[in-house]
Design a protein around this motif. Sequence first.
Motif, PDB file in Angstrom:
ATOM      1  N   GLU A 292       0.833  -1.197   0.000  1.00 19.00           N
ATOM      2  CA  GLU A 292       0.000   0.000   0.000  1.00 19.00           C
ATOM      3  C   GLU A 292       0.874   1.257   0.000  1.00 19.00           C
ATOM      4  O   GLU A 292       0.577   2.239  -0.686  1.00 19.00           O
ATOM      5  CB  GLU A 292      -0.928   0.002   1.210  1.00 19.00           C
ATOM      6  CG  GLU A 292      -1.994   1.083   1.161  1.00 19.00           C
ATOM      7  CD  GLU A 292      -3.001   0.973   2.285  1.00 19.00           C
ATOM      8  OE1 GLU A 292      -4.018   1.683   2.215  1.00 19.00           O
ATOM      9  OE2 GLU A 292      -2.776   0.191   3.239  1.00 19.00           O
ATOM     10  N   LEU A 293       1.965   1.221   0.762  1.00 21.01           N
ATOM     11  CA  LEU A 293       2.888   2.351   0.787  1.00 21.01           C
ATOM     12  C   LEU A 293       3.483   2.583  -0.601  1.00 21.01           C
ATOM     13  O   LEU A 293       3.610   3.727  -1.053  1.00 21.01           O
ATOM     14  CB  LEU A 293       3.995   2.107   1.812  1.00 21.01           C
ATOM     15  CG  LEU A 293       5.092   3.172   1.902  1.00 21.01           C
ATOM     16  CD1 LEU A 293       4.507   4.545   2.214  1.00 21.01           C
ATOM     17  CD2 LEU A 293       6.132   2.773   2.947  1.00 21.01           C
ATOM     18  N   LYS A 294       3.838   1.512  -1.295  1.00 24.44           N
ATOM     19  CA  LYS A 294       4.383   1.655  -2.654  1.00 24.44           C
ATOM     20  C   LYS A 294       3.371   2.322  -3.573  1.00 24.44           C
ATOM     21  O   LYS A 294       3.726   3.200  -4.374  1.00 24.44           O
ATOM     22  CB  LYS A 294       4.763   0.277  -3.215  1.00 24.44           C
ATOM     23  CG  LYS A 294       6.061  -0.292  -2.679  1.00 24.44           C
ATOM     24  CD  LYS A 294       6.406  -1.593  -3.385  1.00 24.44           C
ATOM     25  CE  LYS A 294       7.727  -2.156  -2.876  1.00 24.44           C
ATOM     26  NZ  LYS A 294       8.081  -3.433  -3.565  1.00 24.44           N
ATOM     27  N   GLU A 295       2.112   1.914  -3.483  1.00 22.79           N
ATOM     28  CA  GLU A 295       1.085   2.494  -4.342  1.00 22.79           C
ATOM     29  C   GLU A 295       0.887   3.973  -4.048  1.00 22.79           C
ATOM     30  O   GLU A 295       0.704   4.783  -4.955  1.00 22.79           O
ATOM     31  CB  GLU A 295      -0.240   1.736  -4.159  1.00 22.79           C
ATOM     32  CG  GLU A 295      -0.255   0.356  -4.800  1.00 22.79           C
ATOM     33  CD  GLU A 295       0.038   0.399  -6.285  1.00 22.79           C
ATOM     34  OE1 GLU A 295      -0.609   1.209  -6.988  1.00 22.79           O
ATOM     35  OE2 GLU A 295       0.916  -0.347  -6.737  1.00 22.79           O
ATOM     36  N   ILE A 296       0.952   4.325  -2.766  1.00 23.24           N
ATOM     37  CA  ILE A 296       0.808   5.732  -2.389  1.00 23.24           C
ATOM     38  C   ILE A 296       1.955   6.546  -2.969  1.00 23.24           C
ATOM     39  O   ILE A 296       1.754   7.642  -3.517  1.00 23.24           O
ATOM     40  CB  ILE A 296       0.765   5.871  -0.856  1.00 23.24           C
ATOM     41  CG1 ILE A 296      -0.515   5.240  -0.315  1.00 23.24           C
ATOM     42  CG2 ILE A 296       0.839   7.347  -0.456  1.00 23.24           C
ATOM     43  CD1 ILE A 296      -0.537   5.119   1.195  1.00 23.24           C
ATOM     44  N   LEU A 297       3.173   6.030  -2.867  1.00 19.96           N
ATOM     45  CA  LEU A 297       4.334   6.742  -3.401  1.00 19.96           C
ATOM     46  C   LEU A 297       4.227   6.910  -4.915  1.00 19.96           C
ATOM     47  O   LEU A 297       4.600   7.949  -5.469  1.00 19.96           O
ATOM     48  CB  LEU A 297       5.620   5.995  -3.034  1.00 19.96           C
ATOM     49  CG  LEU A 297       6.011   6.053  -1.547  1.00 19.96           C
ATOM     50  CD1 LEU A 297       7.112   5.045  -1.250  1.00 19.96           C
ATOM     51  CD2 LEU A 297       6.452   7.457  -1.164  1.00 19.96           C
ATOM     52  N   LYS A 298       3.693   5.892  -5.598  1.00 20.93           N
ATOM     53  CA  LYS A 298       3.506   5.985  -7.046  1.00 20.93           C
ATOM     54  C   LYS A 298       2.497   7.082  -7.398  1.00 20.93           C
ATOM     55  O   LYS A 298       2.708   7.866  -8.323  1.00 20.93           O
ATOM     56  CB  LYS A 298       3.004   4.650  -7.606  1.00 20.93           C
ATOM     57  CG  LYS A 298       4.050   3.547  -7.685  1.00 20.93           C
ATOM     58  CD  LYS A 298       3.415   2.289  -8.263  1.00 20.93           C
ATOM     59  CE  LYS A 298       4.395   1.128  -8.304  1.00 20.93           C
ATOM     60  NZ  LYS A 298       3.749  -0.107  -8.829  1.00 20.93           N
TER      61      LYS A 298
END
Length: 460
Positions: free
Chosen positions: A184-190
């Motif tokens: 989820e953190l990766k998606e937010i950063l994207k």
Amino acid sequence: MSMLQCGKDDMKMEDDKLLNVLVVPPFIERTKETLFRNFARNEMAYYKFHFIEKVPLCDCGVVDFVALLEICRQVVDEEGIDMLYTSEDESTIIGAILQEAIPRFRGPSLESVFLCDNKYYTHKVVDSSWWPLKTCYSVLDTSQNDESLEKMCNALLPVGTPGVLKPVIGNGGSGFAVFHTKDELKEILKKTGNRIQEHFDTKKLYEIHLDQDKYPNGHVPAVISQPFVDMNKLDGPMLVNVEACIYNGEIILWPLTTSVVKISEFNGIKKRQVLPAIQIPAELADQQVKQITEVFTNELQKLIEHGFDNSVIHGEYFVYNDGQVQLFDMNPRYCPVCHWLYMKTVDNGNTVTAGMQVAINIRPATPKINGKVGMVHWLYTEQSGPANYFIDFQAAEKIEEVQMRISPDEVIVRESAMEGMDIGFMAVVGSNQSECISKINNIRQQILLKPDAFKFTNAQ
């Protein structure tokens, strides 16, 4: 009242001359609409406000702050500007640079503004609470390949989950998101990386004017992570707003405000609900007030050592029942929402007036609660659509207690699944909390076309 003479430490005034005030851009249009409501009527006769109507833009469409600073310098020289008015995060940066360069201006240093503005350095340098929030940091790599995302996640995940992601330089809550897993953190950063990067393009003034040896990453796009604080838990904290005016190194404290909390019970199970509102007087034990005042004062002393002076400052803290105090945020300006509450419930509480007074070397009177109970409810929504689909703007315009932050022709845009939008607020006064809540619900019935889009209480 009058025109300023001499320098910062020896200001004199000539009768019957207006003070020329530059409203430092960038400012949103509502700044002009609400500026005059920030003052008592008799005060407005003392000032002549100057606005820069056309703000220069870079090729990418964001404000060119370097060019804007030079325009401000030119207006200062040509119009004989006596003092500066700053109300937005970005305008405080320009104001600080001008105040350092022009002897007759009084205000905070750029370094002290930066220490409030940059959340990473706020927690690293200013935070003096006994139980600081754990904070992790990562430079923002917008290449967004698998390797860079993995590196950023590894730097940010040690705070644990759920966690909160924030740009180190704030933008009215934009880019703020909660994550529960690494994916989820990766998606937010994207999703938010490019938007955060674009916002940092407006901070190039730090690169030019800030000591890069002392703050090597001060102008670099970056994010921090912190543990998520669940205020709706029964043992959750109160969010406390603190405000002060610094006058020639003296700290003048304003009364505290707290979040509004309701405890309900059903079948023997208690539930805590934090409303989208703040109130005054603060609902805190004496020991809690003592501890947060001590922490805030210690942090202000640190900022004063770095040049923060002759300005209003606002802080937000988590305060727990066991006495823990944690710094959440610091802003080198007054809080517009708290300002309206102070105007109604605190004698000598007008923070805008206080900021203007210290700018001309006048000590503001000490603020005191006047015995009234006040509450501000902000209109926060997680829905998107035309503003006039949600709000009856004609009705809102007729109600003195309502302050809208958008116009009827604007569109409410939910930027991501983790973010909503604050589009306005209402400030009411009553004899107790219940009366204030009743007044708020009455106003909501008059102006909200879609009340379910703006949460307030479970009873609505």
